[in-house]
Design an enzyme around this catalytic site. Structure first.
Site, short mmCIF file in Angstrom:
data_model
loop_
_atom_site.label_atom_id
_atom_site.label_comp_id
_atom_site.label_asym_id
_atom_site.label_seq_id
_atom_site.Cartn_x
_atom_site.Cartn_y
_atom_site.Cartn_z
N HIS A 184 0.81 -1.20 0.00
CA HIS A 184 0.00 0.00 0.00
C HIS A 184 0.86 1.27 0.00
O HIS A 184 0.56 2.24 -0.69
CB HIS A 184 -0.90 -0.06 1.24
CG HIS A 184 -1.76 1.13 1.42
ND1 HIS A 184 -2.74 1.47 0.53
CD2 HIS A 184 -1.78 2.08 2.38
CE1 HIS A 184 -3.34 2.57 0.94
NE2 HIS A 184 -2.78 2.96 2.06
N GLU A 238 -7.81 8.17 -5.26
CA GLU A 238 -7.36 7.13 -4.35
C GLU A 238 -8.50 6.15 -4.07
O GLU A 238 -9.66 6.50 -4.19
CB GLU A 238 -6.89 7.75 -3.04
CG GLU A 238 -5.80 6.94 -2.39
CD GLU A 238 -5.10 7.76 -1.32
OE1 GLU A 238 -3.87 7.88 -1.39
OE2 GLU A 238 -5.78 8.29 -0.43
N HIS A 287 -10.58 3.42 -1.53
CA HIS A 287 -10.85 3.00 -0.16
C HIS A 287 -11.72 1.77 -0.21
O HIS A 287 -12.80 1.72 0.40
CB HIS A 287 -11.49 4.14 0.66
CG HIS A 287 -10.76 4.40 1.94
ND1 HIS A 287 -11.38 4.67 3.11
CD2 HIS A 287 -9.44 4.40 2.21
CE1 HIS A 287 -10.47 4.84 4.06
NE2 HIS A 287 -9.29 4.67 3.54
N GLN A 305 -7.60 9.37 11.68
CA GLN A 305 -7.88 10.32 10.60
C GLN A 305 -7.66 11.78 11.02
O GLN A 305 -7.46 12.08 12.17
CB GLN A 305 -9.34 10.15 10.18
CG GLN A 305 -9.65 8.77 9.65
CD GLN A 305 -9.06 8.56 8.29
OE1 GLN A 305 -9.38 9.27 7.35
NE2 GLN A 305 -8.17 7.59 8.17
N SER A 365 -4.39 -0.23 -6.07
CA SER A 365 -5.06 -1.03 -5.05
C SER A 365 -5.03 -2.49 -5.48
O SER A 365 -5.68 -2.85 -6.47
CB SER A 365 -6.50 -0.55 -4.88
OG SER A 365 -7.21 -1.46 -4.05
#
Ligand SMILES: Nc1ncnc2c1ncn2[C@@H]1O[C@H](COP(=O)(O)OP(=O)(O)O)[C@@H](O)[C@H]1O
Ligand SMILES: [Mg+2]
Lengths: 222, 764, 87, 87
Positions: free
Chosen positions: B63, B107, B109, B342, B571
Site C-alpha cells: 500500500h 485514491e 478506499h 484520521q 489497489s
C-alpha cells in the site's frame, strides 16, 4: 436600492456557504464582509446573513452549539432592533435553535440528503425577503440539506398562518415540511429563515437568477 | 555527516534500545519476507527492534511502497510543459495559466468500504482531500467512482438474495458516506460513476478523486528542510484505530471484549468537522508563510509523514512520542507511530514562526503539538521523550524510498486465447432491439444516477456550470484568493472492467479515450490524467500481467493524446475467495475551457435539430454491455481503437463545441449508440428519427471514437464541412422531433417509455 | 404479551466518536466543566409482541445483529421489560 | 466524585419520527414481525465530576435544557449513577 449596503456574513467553524453568500450579495451591489463567530459586534452592518454549512459540525443537532457562539448575542440584539437578519439553510436552523424563529428542523422525510433545484411559491410578502414580490410568484431555487423538514406545534403553525409569517412554500414538498414550509419570518418580518439557497440562483451560467429577486428585496430592506 | 555517524549514532539519552527477543518469524507475521528482513539488517547494521520492524513493515507494505507496481508505473508518460508536480508527491499539479494551478489525485478506499460502507467511504473522502490541501490547494471538487455487486431487481440479475441485499447495503452506505462527509466538510461532489457487476459482490471498489486550485506561488511540497525546524502535528488526537496488521506486536492483549480486535478497530470513523477546520487552518498557515512543508498523515500514519518529509528534504527527524496527543491511555510506541487515525497533518515550522502557527490554529480550534524537529544527517530517530531513550533509529530514506522493488512473475491467463476466439458478433440478433434498449436503460449501471448525486452537495462554491448527469461536469475555475478568470474545468472519471477483462491493454486505452472524449464534449481540452489501478492479488501472475498490460494501454493512449499522468494509486488484493476482480483501472481526466461564458451545449436534443454521427463506423460487439449484461457473453475481441483518429476527433469536437456549431453533443459509450440516442432524447424531452443503421451490431457496439452531434439545420453544412476537413468521418443519421425514438428497421419506442425505464433502474 | 424495549447502540471502545468529542470540547465554554468521556449513540425504543421475555430478547438480539448495529464498529445494550398494561 | 451519566434524548410524543417509522416499515420484510412504536433517539453517555448525586443531576439537567435537547420537539430521560471505583 441595494447599492452600497453593508452586509455582515457570519462565519462559524464549519460554515461553508459564506463565500457564496458574499459573491451573490456583491453581485447585487452590496458590500459583504465575513464576521467570525467569536466577534461580539457586527460592526456597522446594515444587514446580517447566517450562511449555510455545518456550524460546529452539527453533530448533535444543527445549530445546537452555534447558538452559543459569541456573535449570536449581537445577532439577537440586531434582530431585536428590527434590522434585517437572514438565515439560509444552516443559518435557518441556527435561528430556530437560538429562539429567534419558532419551530425546529428535523431530518428529511426520505432520510436522505437532498441537493436539487425546487420550485418555491411566495406565500407572503410582509417580510424583508419578499417585500414587493407578488404572492404566488414561482421561483426556481436549489435546496441542499438533510435536516430541512420544518415542524412546530399546531398553535405556532396557526399563528404563522394567521400572521402571514410563512414566507415561502415548496410547490412539491421535497422533505416532509409541515405545510410545505420553505421559509418563515418573525413577528416583525425582519428575521427570515429559509432552507433553500437563494445565493445559488444568482447567475444565469449556473442555471437560475431567481435568487436575486429575494436577495435584492432583503438588501433593499437594509 | 560522515557515513559512520549514520549507522549507529550515540546521542543524548543513549543508544537505540536493544532488540528485545523477537520471535524468529515476527517479521513474517508483519508481512515482511526473509529477504526484506536481511535488507533491513543491512541498512541498520544490526537487527531491528520491534518498533523499527513495525515501521518498516508499514512503510514497505504494498500500500505504501508500491513495491509490486513501481517497475511498471515507470512506463507511464508523466511530463509536459504545464506539469508542475508529477507522480510521487501527494497530488499532481498542473499550471493552467493566469497564475493558477490545479491539483488532482485519486485514491481507493475499497477494503474498509466492504465492511463499514459509510465510514469506509467517508474516510476515503477525508484522505483524498488531505492529499490536495497538503499541496496548498483549496479542494473545490470531489468525484467518486463506485463499483458494487448487483443489488437485485433487474431482469438480468439472478444473484442470490442475500448477496444482493448485502450489495445494496454497501451501495447505499457508500453513497451516504460520501454524502455525509463530503457535504459536511464543504467540498462539492460533482461527478462520478456507479456500476454494478457480480465481480464486485464481495469486494466493492470505492475510488475518490479530488481537484483543488491554488495560486501558483502557494504551491508547497511535503518536505522537511532546515535543521532545527519543528515538526508540528495538527488535528485529531491519535488512537488505536487503523493499526491493522502490526497489532501482532502488542506486548499484552488488550483487556475487554473479544481480545485485541475489540479495542483496535480496523475501520476508522471520519470527522468532517475536524477536517474542515484543518483545511482552513492549513491554507491559512500557507498563506501566512509560516510553514516550509506540510504533509498529510494517511497510510502508515506518523511513520510515513515523518520519514517522507525528512527523505524528501534530504534531512533527518527526531520524534518525541510523549508529545503526541492520544485518544487512549496505555498506547505503545508502535501504536502511536503506525496509527492511521484520521484528520491529522504534519507541518514543518521554523521555530520563530511557531507563535503565529499557534495563533492560526487556535482560531480554527485545531490542536497543534510540536512532536519533533528536523535534524541533519538523514536519520529518523524516535524517542519516548525529548532527550529520552531512543526507541528507534533508522535512515528516513530507507523507509520512504528504499523499499524493495519486485518484478513479480506475469503470465497471460490461459483462457485468454479461448475467450478471444469466440465472437460476440455471432450472437443471434435480438428479435426486438427496442426491448433490448429498454433493458439496457433500466440496468442500474446505465440508468439515471440522480438517486446518488442528489445526495451530494454538487453546487457549493457557485462553480458548477454542468452538474453531474452530463458527459463531464464543468466548473468555473474560481475560488477565494485566486485571480479572476473566465476559465473552466471539465472533469470525468471512468473505468470499464468489461473491456479490461477482455483485453486489459486495449480496454485501458479505450477507457482513457472515453474519459478524454467526455471532457472534450464540453469544449474542454484534456490537460492531465490521474489513475487508480484496482486489481486482484499481485501474487497471481495473471493479475500482474493485467496490470502491466493496463499500464501499457494507458501509456499508449496518453502519449498519443499528449496527456500527462500526474498521479495515481494502486489497489491490489481486490479478491474474494481466491477470485480476483476484473482489472479495473479508473482514470480521472481534467480538461480546460478557456472562455466559459455560456454553458456548453450538453446532450439534450432540440426539436428540429439535425443529428450526425462523427467518427469511424463501429459494429464490434465484444465487451459491450449488450453482449455481457443482456446475453451473458464475455468473450470476443474489443473493437479497434485508432488513437490518431481519436486525437483528431477530440480536436474537432472541442472546436465544434467552442464555436457553438452544435446544440447537442454526447459520446457513444456504455450501451452503444442506442443508449446514447435515448439519453439525448430523454434529456431533451424530444424524439428522434434515425436511419441507415446497419443492424443491432451498429446500434449496440461500444466501438470508441464516436460522438453524436446535433446541430441546427442552418449549421448542418458547416459542421459537415468542418469534420471533412479534419479527416474524421461524419454522417448525417437523422433528426430530432416527435415523441418517439425510432431507428429505421430496428427500433421504435416512445421517449416516455425510455425515460420510465431509465429513471427507475435503481428502485429506491 | 407486549414488551417495552430499549436498545442502546453505541460505538465500541477505541472507535473514534467525533460527535462525542465535539460535544465534549464545546461544554467548558458553555459553563459545563468536569465532564469527560462523552459518547453519543442511539437509543431505539419499540414494543415487541412475544410469548415471553426470552423470546422477546432473542428477537431483539437478532434485530441488533442483522440490522441495528454494525459489529465492526458498534455494540448494543438491550433492555427488555414487560409492558405496563395501562400503556 | 465521578458519576456515570446516560441521557436519553427522544422525540416528544406526537412529533413525527421518520427514522423510526422507516425502520418499523423495514422490519416485517426482514422477518421481524410484531414490532411497533419504533422511535429512534440519542443515547449520550458521559462522566461527570460533582460533589454528590444531587449536584451531578442538576448539572446534567441544566445541560439537557440548554444543549442536549431541543425542547420544541425533544425530551430527555436522565440516569446518573456513582461510577464504580475500579473504572
Ligand atoms: N457516483 C456518482 N457521483 C456523482 N456523479 C455521478 C455518479 N455516478 C454517475 N454520475 C454522473 O452521471 C453522469 C453519467 O455517468 P456515466 O454514465 O458514467 O457517464 P459517461 O458514460 O459519460 O462516463 C455523469 O455526469 C456522472 O458524473
Ligand atoms: Mg460520456
Amino acid at each position: 436600492m441595494s447599492q452600497g449596503r453593508r452586509v455582515a456574513v457570519v462565519v462559524f467553524p464549519g460554515s461553508n456557504c459564506e463565500h457564496d453568500a458574499v459573491e451573490a450579495l456583491e453581485r447585487l451591489g452590496a458590500t459583504a464582509e465575513l464576521v467570525f463567530h467569536r466577534e461580539t459586534t457586527l460592526g456597522n452592518a446594515d444587514a446580517v446573513v447566517l450562511p449555510g454549512g455545518f456550524a460546529h459540525g452539527d453533530y448533535l443537532r444543527p445549530g445546537a452549539i452555534a447558538r452559543f457562539s459569541p456573535v449570536m448575542s449581537a445577532v439577537a440584539e440586531f434582530a431585536a432592533a428590527g434590522r434585517p437578519v437572514l438565515g439560509i439553510c444552516n443559518g435557518f436552523q441556527i435561528l430556530t435553535e437560538a429562539g429567534l424563529l419558532p419551530g425546529a428542523l428535523q431530518k428529511n422525510q426520505g432520510l436522505k440528503f437532498l441537493c436539487t433545484t425546487v420550485e418555491l411559491e411566495v406565500a407572503s410578502n410582509t417580510s424583508v425577503l419578499c417585500s414587493g414580490i407578488s404572492i404566488g410568484t414561482r421561483l426556481s431555487i436549489p435546496i441542499n440539506h438533510f435536516e430541512g423538514n420544518y415542524t412546530c406545534d399546531p398553535v405556532t403553525y396557526d399563528q404563522l398562518v394567521l400572521e402571514e409569517r410563512i414566507v415561502l412554500r415548496y410547490v412539491d414538498n421535497p422533505n416532509g415540511s409541515l405545510g410545505s414550509i420553505a421559509g418563515i419570518c418573525n413577528e416583525g418580518g425582519n428575521v427570515v429563515g429559509l432552507m433553500p439557497h437563494p445565493e445559488r440562483a444568482c447567475d444565469q451560467l449556473l442555471g437560475s437568477e431567481d435568487g436575486c429577486v429575494l436577495l435584492r428585496s432583503f438588501l433593499e430592506a437594509a | 555527516m560522515s557515513p559512520a555517524e549514520d549507522i549507529d549514532p550515540v546521542l543524548p539519552g543513549g543508544r537505540v534500545s536493544p532488540a528485545e527477543d523477537i520471535d524468529l518469524d515476527l517479521h513474517r507475521q508483519l508481512g515482511l519476507t526473509d529477504e526484506e528482513l536481511v535488507t533491513i539488517e543491512k541498512i541498520l547494521g544490526r537487527p531491528p527492534n520491534r518498533l523499527e520492524l513495525a515501521m518498516y513493515s508499514v512503510m514497505w507494505s504494498e500500500h505504501c511502497s508500491y513495491k509490486s507496481s513501481r517497475v511498471h508505473l515507470k512506463r507511464l508518460p508523466t511530463t509536459a510543459p504545464h506539469v508542475l508536480v508529477g507522480p510521487g508527491e501527494n497530488a499532481g499539479v498542473i499550471d493552467v495559466g493566469d497564475g493558477i494551478a490545479v491539483a488532482l489525485r485519486i485514491e481507493s478506499h475499497n477494503h474498509p468500504s466492504a465492511i463499514e460502507p459509510y465510514q469506509g467511504a467517508a474516510t476515503g473522502v477525508g484522505g483524498i482531500l488531505r492529499d490536495i490541501f497538503t499541496m496548498g490547494a483549496r479542494p473545490i471538487a470531489l468525484c467518486d467512482s463506485l463499483w458494487f455487486g448487483p443489488t437485485g431487481g433487474t431482469r438480468a440479475d439472478a444473484s442470490d438474495a442475500a448477496d444482493t441485499a448485502r450489495s445494496r447495503w454497501i451501495a447505499e452506505g457508500v453513497v451516504s458516506g460520501i454524502s455525509g462527509y463530503g457535504n459536511s466538510v464543504g467540498v462539492p461532489t460533482v461527478a462520478g460513476e456507479i456500476t454494478f457487476d457480480p465481480c464486485f459482490a464481495s469486494n466493492p471498489l470505492v475510488n475518490v478523486m479530488c481537484v483543488g486550485v491554488l495560486p501558483v506561488e502557494r504551491l508547497v511540497l511535503g518536505q522537511a528542510s532546515g535543521a532545527g525546524n519543528l515538526a508540528v502535528l495538527l488535528g485529531s488526537s491519535t488512537g488505536r484505530d487503523g493499526i491493522g496488521g502490526v497489532s501482532v506486536l502488542a506486548s499484552a492483549p488488550l483487556e475487554g471484549g473479544d481480545g485485541s480486535s475489540a479495542k483496535r478497530p480496523s475501520v476508522q470513523v471520519g470527522d468532517p468537522y475536524e477536517e474542515k477546520r484543518l483545511i482552513e487552518a492549513c491554507l491559512a498557515l500557507l498563506d501566512a508563510g509560516v510553514v516550509v512543508g506540510i504533509q498529510d498523515l494517511g497510510g502508515a500514519g506518523l511513520t510515513c509523514a515523518t520519514s517522507e518529509t525528512a527523505a524528501r528534504g534530504g534531512m533527518g527527524m527526531e520524534v518525541d512520542l510523549s508529545a503526541v496527543p492520544r485518544r487512549e491511555a496505555g498506547m505503545e510506541p508502535f501504536e502511536v507511530m503506525t496509527s492511521e487515525s484520521q484528520e491529522r497533518m504534519l507541518a514543518i515550522v521554523p521555530p520563530e514562526k511557531m507563535p503565529r502557527v499557534e495563533e492560526i490554529c487556535a482560531r480554527w480550534e485545531v490542536a497543534a503539538s510540536v512532536v519533533g524537529r528536523v535534524t541533519p544527517g538523514g536519520r529518523l530517530i524516535v524517542r519516548d521523550t525529548i532527550g529520552g531513550i531512543e526507541l528507534a533509529s533508522v535512515p528516513a530514506a530507507s523507509l520512504a524510498d528504499e523499499a524493495p522493488l519486485y518484478e513479480r512473475p506475469m503470465s497471460a491467463p490461459s483462457w485468454d486465447a479461448a475467450v478471444r476466439a469466440d465472437a460476440a458478433e455471432h450472437l443471434p440478433p435480438p428479435g426486438d432491439c427496442g426491448s433490448d434498449l429498454l433493458a439496457l436503460l433500466s440496468d442500474p449501471s446505465v440508468s439515471d444516477k440522480s438517486w446518488a448525486y442528489r445526495q451530494y452537495d454538487h453546487q457549493l462554491f457557485l462553480n458548477t456550470v454542468v452538474p453531474p448527469g452530463g458527459d463531464a461536469s464543468v466548473l468555473k475555475l474560481k475560488a477565494p484568493g485566486l485571480p479572476a478568470t473566465n476559465k473552466g474545468l471539465a472533469i470525468s472519471v471512468d473505468g470499464n472492467p468489461r473491456w479490461c477483462a477482455l483485453d486489459p491493454r486495449a480496454g485501458t486505452a479505450m477507457v482513457v479515450a472515453e474519459s478524454t472524449l467526455n471532457v472534450a464534449c464540453t469544449g474542454a481540452v484534456p490537460k492531465a490524467l490521474v489513475n487508480c489501478l484496482n486489481f486482484g492479488n499481485p501474487e497471481h501472475p495473471t493479475v500482474m500481467w493485467q496490470l502491466s498490460e493496463a499500464i501499457d494501454g494507458m501509456s499508449a493512449a496518453c502519449r498519443a493524446l499528449r496527456l500527462p499522468v500526474v498521479g495515481g494509486n494502486v489497489s491490489f488484493y481486490n479478491e474474494s475467495g481466491g477470485v480476483d476482480i476484473h482489472p479495473t483501472p479508473v482514470v480521472g481526466v481534467v480538461g480546460l475551457i478557456d472562455h466559459l461564458l455560456r454553458p456548453p451545449p450538453g446532450m439534450a436534443l432540440t426539436d428540429g435539430s439535425v443529428l450526425f454521427l462523427l467518427g469511424p463506423p463501429g459494429t464490434g460487439l465484444g465487451g459491450s454491455r449488450w453482449a455481457t449484461s443482456l446475453r451473458g457473453f464475455t468473450g470476443g475481441t474489443l473493437p479497434a481503437l485508432n488513437l490518431n483518429m481519436h486525437v483528431s476527433l477530440i480536436d474537432i469536437v472541442v472546436s465544434l463545441v467552442r464555436q457553438r456549431l452544435v446544440c447537442g453533443v454526447h459520446d457513444i459509450s456504455d450501451g452503444g449508440m442506442a443508449v446514447s440516442l435515448a439519453e439525448m432524447a430523454i434529456a431533451g424531452g424530444v424524439g428522434v428519427a434515425v436511419s441507415g443503421i446497419e443492424g443491432h451490431a451498429e446500434l449496440f457496439s461500444e466501438a470508441p471514437t464516436r460522438v453524436l452531434l446535433a446541430a441546427a439545420p442552418a449549421e448542418a453544412e458547416s459542421v459537415e464541412r468542418f469534420a471533412r476537413d479534419s479527416g474524421v468521418p461524419i454522417r448525417m443519421i437523422g433528426s430530432a422531433g416527435g415523441d418517439r425514438i425510432r431507428v429505421a428497421g430496428l427500433l421504435d419506442v416512445t421517449v416516455a417509455t425510455a425515460r420510465e425505464a431509465w429513471s427507475t433502474g435503481f428502485p429506491e | 404479551m407486549t414488551f417495552d424495549v430499549l436498545v442502546e447502540v453505541r460505538l465500541k471502545q477505541g472507535v473514534a466518536d467525533p460527535p462525542g468529542a465535539t460535544l465534549e470540547r464545546a461544554l467548558p465554554a458553555l459553563g459545563f466543566g468536569g465532564v469527560s468521556g462523552v459518547r453519543v449513540g442511539k437509543a431505539i425504543r419499540m414494543s415487541v409482541d412475544a410469548t415471553d421475555q426470552a423470546e422477546a430478547e432473542a428477537l431483539v438480539a437478532a434485530m441488533c445483529d442483522r440490522l441495528l448495529a454494525n459489529p465492526v464498529i458498534e455494540e448494543t445494550v438491550i433492555n427488555v421489560a414487560e409492558a405496563v398494561a395501562a400503556q
